[in-house]
Write a protein that holds these residues in place. Structure first.
Motif, PDB file in Angstrom:
ATOM      1  N   GLU A   1      51.192  27.247  31.675  1.00  0.00           N
ATOM      2  CA  GLU A   1      51.214  28.431  32.526  1.00  0.00           C
ATOM      3  C   GLU A   1      50.753  29.673  31.763  1.00  0.00           C
ATOM      4  N   GLU A   2      51.110  29.750  30.479  1.00  0.00           N
ATOM      5  CA  GLU A   2      50.682  30.910  29.679  1.00  0.00           C
ATOM      6  C   GLU A   2      49.166  30.925  29.506  1.00  0.00           C
ATOM      7  N   GLU A   3      48.588  29.746  29.242  1.00  0.00           N
ATOM      8  CA  GLU A   3      47.128  29.658  29.074  1.00  0.00           C
ATOM      9  C   GLU A   3      46.421  30.004  30.389  1.00  0.00           C
ATOM     10  N   ARG A   4      46.948  29.532  31.499  1.00  0.00           N
ATOM     11  CA  ARG A   4      46.349  29.833  32.795  1.00  0.00           C
ATOM     12  C   ARG A   4      46.404  31.350  33.078  1.00  0.00           C
ATOM     13  N   HIS A   5      47.554  31.963  32.779  1.00  0.00           N
ATOM     14  CA  HIS A   5      47.681  33.413  33.005  1.00  0.00           C
ATOM     15  C   HIS A   5      46.702  34.188  32.132  1.00  0.00           C
ATOM     16  N   TYR A   6      46.542  33.803  30.866  1.00  0.00           N
ATOM     17  CA  TYR A   6      45.607  34.463  29.953  1.00  0.00           C
ATOM     18  C   TYR A   6      44.164  34.299  30.435  1.00  0.00           C
ATOM     19  N   LEU A   7      43.781  33.071  30.842  1.00  0.00           N
ATOM     20  CA  LEU A   7      42.405  32.823  31.305  1.00  0.00           C
ATOM     21  C   LEU A   7      42.127  33.558  32.621  1.00  0.00           C
ATOM     22  N   LYS A   8      43.151  33.677  33.460  1.00  0.00           N
ATOM     23  CA  LYS A   8      42.978  34.395  34.712  1.00  0.00           C
ATOM     24  C   LYS A   8      42.707  35.876  34.463  1.00  0.00           C
ATOM     25  N   ARG A   9      43.486  36.505  33.580  1.00  0.00           N
ATOM     26  CA  ARG A   9      43.275  37.917  33.264  1.00  0.00           C
ATOM     27  C   ARG A   9      41.918  38.129  32.584  1.00  0.00           C
ATOM     28  N   THR A  10      41.531  37.180  31.723  1.00  0.00           N
ATOM     29  CA  THR A  10      40.228  37.296  31.045  1.00  0.00           C
ATOM     30  C   THR A  10      39.090  37.198  32.040  1.00  0.00           C
ATOM     31  N   GLY A  11      39.194  36.241  32.989  1.00  0.00           N
ATOM     32  CA  GLY A  11      38.145  36.074  33.989  1.00  0.00           C
ATOM     33  C   GLY A  11      38.017  37.260  34.910  1.00  0.00           C
ATOM     34  N   GLU A  12      39.135  37.924  35.237  1.00  0.00           N
ATOM     35  CA  GLU A  12      39.089  39.101  36.110  1.00  0.00           C
ATOM     36  C   GLU A  12      38.449  40.288  35.415  1.00  0.00           C
ATOM     37  N   LYS A  13      38.677  40.428  34.116  1.00  0.00           N
ATOM     38  CA  LYS A  13      38.146  41.583  33.386  1.00  0.00           C
ATOM     39  C   LYS A  13      36.646  41.453  33.154  1.00  0.00           C
ATOM     40  N   LYS A  14      36.180  40.235  32.897  1.00  0.00           N
ATOM     41  CA  LYS A  14      34.760  40.065  32.581  1.00  0.00           C
ATOM     42  C   LYS A  14      33.908  40.196  33.844  1.00  0.00           C
ATOM     43  N   LYS A  15      32.654  40.591  33.636  1.00  0.00           N
ATOM     44  CA  LYS A  15      31.754  40.870  34.748  1.00  0.00           C
ATOM     45  C   LYS A  15      30.746  39.754  35.024  1.00  0.00           C
ATOM     46  N   ASN A  16      30.747  38.702  34.227  1.00  0.00           N
ATOM     47  CA  ASN A  16      29.772  37.624  34.469  1.00  0.00           C
ATOM     48  C   ASN A  16      30.206  36.808  35.694  1.00  0.00           C
ATOM     49  N   TYR A  17      29.243  36.535  36.566  1.00  0.00           N
ATOM     50  CA  TYR A  17      29.547  35.794  37.798  1.00  0.00           C
ATOM     51  C   TYR A  17      28.316  35.003  38.227  1.00  0.00           C
ATOM     52  N   VAL A  18      28.558  34.024  39.108  1.00  0.00           N
ATOM     53  CA  VAL A  18      27.498  33.197  39.710  1.00  0.00           C
ATOM     54  C   VAL A  18      27.633  33.313  41.224  1.00  0.00           C
ATOM     55  N   PRO A  19      26.591  33.735  41.942  1.00  0.00           N
ATOM     56  CA  PRO A  19      26.699  33.848  43.409  1.00  0.00           C
ATOM     57  C   PRO A  19      26.413  32.504  44.099  1.00  0.00           C
ATOM     58  N   VAL A  20      27.143  32.244  45.165  1.00  0.00           N
ATOM     59  CA  VAL A  20      26.882  31.094  46.056  1.00  0.00           C
ATOM     60  C   VAL A  20      26.635  31.672  47.435  1.00  0.00           C
ATOM     61  N   GLY A  21      25.396  31.619  47.873  1.00  0.00           N
ATOM     62  CA  GLY A  21      25.020  32.239  49.142  1.00  0.00           C
ATOM     63  C   GLY A  21      24.929  31.240  50.273  1.00  0.00           C
ATOM     64  N   ARG A  22      23.963  31.477  51.146  1.00  0.00           N
ATOM     65  CA  ARG A  22      23.839  30.637  52.342  1.00  0.00           C
ATOM     66  C   ARG A  22      23.355  29.229  52.017  1.00  0.00           C
ATOM     67  N   ARG A  23      22.722  29.043  50.880  1.00  0.00           N
ATOM     68  CA  ARG A  23      22.264  27.692  50.505  1.00  0.00           C
ATOM     69  C   ARG A  23      23.412  26.773  50.131  1.00  0.00           C
ATOM     70  N   GLY A  24      24.557  27.345  49.779  1.00  0.00           N
ATOM     71  CA  GLY A  24      25.688  26.522  49.377  1.00  0.00           C
ATOM     72  C   GLY A  24      25.568  26.087  47.922  1.00  0.00           C
ATOM     73  N   VAL A  25      26.193  24.965  47.611  1.00  0.00           N
ATOM     74  CA  VAL A  25      26.183  24.437  46.241  1.00  0.00           C
ATOM     75  C   VAL A  25      24.936  23.567  46.057  1.00  0.00           C
ATOM     76  N   PHE A  26      24.086  23.940  45.119  1.00  0.00           N
ATOM     77  CA  PHE A  26      22.905  23.133  44.765  1.00  0.00           C
ATOM     78  C   PHE A  26      22.759  23.146  43.251  1.00  0.00           C
ATOM     79  N   GLY A  27      21.699  22.552  42.766  1.00  0.00           N
ATOM     80  CA  GLY A  27      21.533  22.376  41.323  1.00  0.00           C
ATOM     81  C   GLY A  27      21.491  23.674  40.545  1.00  0.00           C
ATOM     82  N   GLY A  28      20.914  24.733  41.121  1.00  0.00           N
ATOM     83  CA  GLY A  28      20.799  26.001  40.417  1.00  0.00           C
ATOM     84  C   GLY A  28      22.137  26.663  40.148  1.00  0.00           C
ATOM     85  N   VAL A  29      23.117  26.466  41.024  1.00  0.00           N
ATOM     86  CA  VAL A  29      24.446  27.066  40.823  1.00  0.00           C
ATOM     87  C   VAL A  29      25.114  26.456  39.596  1.00  0.00           C
TER      88      VAL A  29
END
Length: 361
Positions: free
Chosen positions: A195-223
């Motif tokens: 639970e501690e590791e999950r809480h730490y990774l969650k806070r780290t993921g929220e602070k960082k700005k890197n993201y991957v968009p999933v649009g109308r195409r859905g999940v494909f190889g590029g994602v």
């Protein structure tokens, strides 16, 4: 004694006495029918099959001598005329000798090598002219126009319903082409996080700005490829799904977990998923899985799915309209049958009396 048969080939009629020829051959060279094979086939193209029976000449009586003479005349005047290919036919007959009985079977198709062709010969389809095609299209358009402009509402609704159902079947067939068979699941050891590791990774993921968009195409190889590229320098990555239907975010999370072998840390209300790459992460050689669609194919699939969704909604709407129309007809018929004739006559007389009183006054 022996029947004649004729062969028609390109307007030319050739009459032959092949039954006489074959029986003469048997009388000349074969003492009894039992010594002949069970089934012997002769073709008009293969005169060499009959020739060996004609070569040996044995005459022991005047009857056989006259028979051989007649056979030679047939050989010279008839059989030699069959050799040119332009006058030949592919018809053949088969001679069967069973229990000292001679039987002929005709009408089997034989190719150039003498072997039988299985099945029927397919006739070529006649091509329609451009004018005939235009006339046919014009006929169907007029037929559809009559149904669309029909004064009966039921005819119009049924025409639209049939057309929508045909389109729905066509769209389902199109979508089947985009179904990619899933690769067999690879065995890997899923990491257990506290639970501690999950809480730490969650806070780290929220602070960082890197993201991957999933649009109308859905999940494909590029994602999946973009996720691995982010995991090269970061432990976590956010996957933002927009637009996303209710409940579709969980399907995306399961699919991305299977393809990328990542770990889901959190799923937020704004359709955002935080993925963790894992402690023992190694970047794969092929970062875009083979059992996924390309970018163009994914967009094409999305268009067909949208069209199928709207068509299904339109079919439901038309079915409801048709049901309402039938209910309206039933109510109208019930009210028409329920009103007695005497009440209608009385109302008409009352109206006439009122009209007369108004005129007199």
């Amino acid at each position: 004694m022996f029947s004649l048969f004729s062969i028609r080939r390109r307007g030319i009629i050739i009459r032959t006495r092949d039954s006489v020829l074959c029986v003469c051959c048997l009388l000349k060279n074969i003492p009894s029918l039992s010594s002949l094979p069970a089934a012997t086939s002769f073709s008009m193209r293969s005169y060499s099959a009959v020739r060996p029976l004609l070569e040996a000449k044995r005459t022991s009586s005047p009857l056989e001598f006259s028979l051989v003479q007649r056979l030679n005349m047939v050989d010279f005047h008839v059989v030699r005329n069959w050799i040119p290919a332009r006058y030949m036919s592919k018809e053949s007959f088969e001679l069967k000798t069973e229990n000292d009985v001679v039987r002929f079977s005709m009408g089997r198709i034989v190719d150039n090598n003498g072997s039988q062709i299985k099945g029927r010969v397919k006739t070529k389809r006649v091509k329609m002219s451009k004018k005939a095609k235009l006339n046919e299209l014009r006929f169907y358009r007029l037929k559809a126009k009559k149904k669309m402009t029909s004064p009966n509402p039921e005819v119009r609704i049924r025409y639209k319903l049939e057309k929508a159902k045909r389109k729905e079947v066509w769209l389902i067939e199109k979508l089947r082409k985009f179904e990619v068979p899933k690769a067999p699941a690879e065995t890997y050891d899923p990491e257990i996080l506290t639970e501690e590791e999950r809480h730490y990774l969650k806070r780290t993921g929220e602070k960082k700005k890197n993201y991957v968009p999933v649009g109308r195409r859905g999940v494909f190889g590029g994602v999946v490829l973009n996720m691995h590229l982010h995991w090269k320098k970061h432990e976590t990555v956010k996957v933002i799904c927009k637009p996303c239907k209710p409940g579709q975010i969980h399907e995306y999370a399961e699919e991305l977990t299977r393809l990328s072998k990542g770990i889901v840390i959190d799923i937020k209300a704004d359709n955002t998923i935080i993925f963790y790459r894992g402690k023992n992460y190694v970047q794969p050689q092929v970062m875009s899985p083979l059992d996924t669609l390309s970018k163009d194919k994914a967009l094409e699939k999305y268009k067909f799915e949208q069209s199928l969704e709207h068509t299904s909604q339109f079919i439901e709407k038309l079915e409801k309209e048709l049901e309402d129309y039938h209910d309206h007809l039933a109510r109208y018929k019930k009210t028409k049958d329920g009103t007695p004739k005497d009440s209608v006559i009385n109302t008409c007389l009352d109206n006439n009396n009122i009209h007369c009183k108004v005129l007199l006054s």
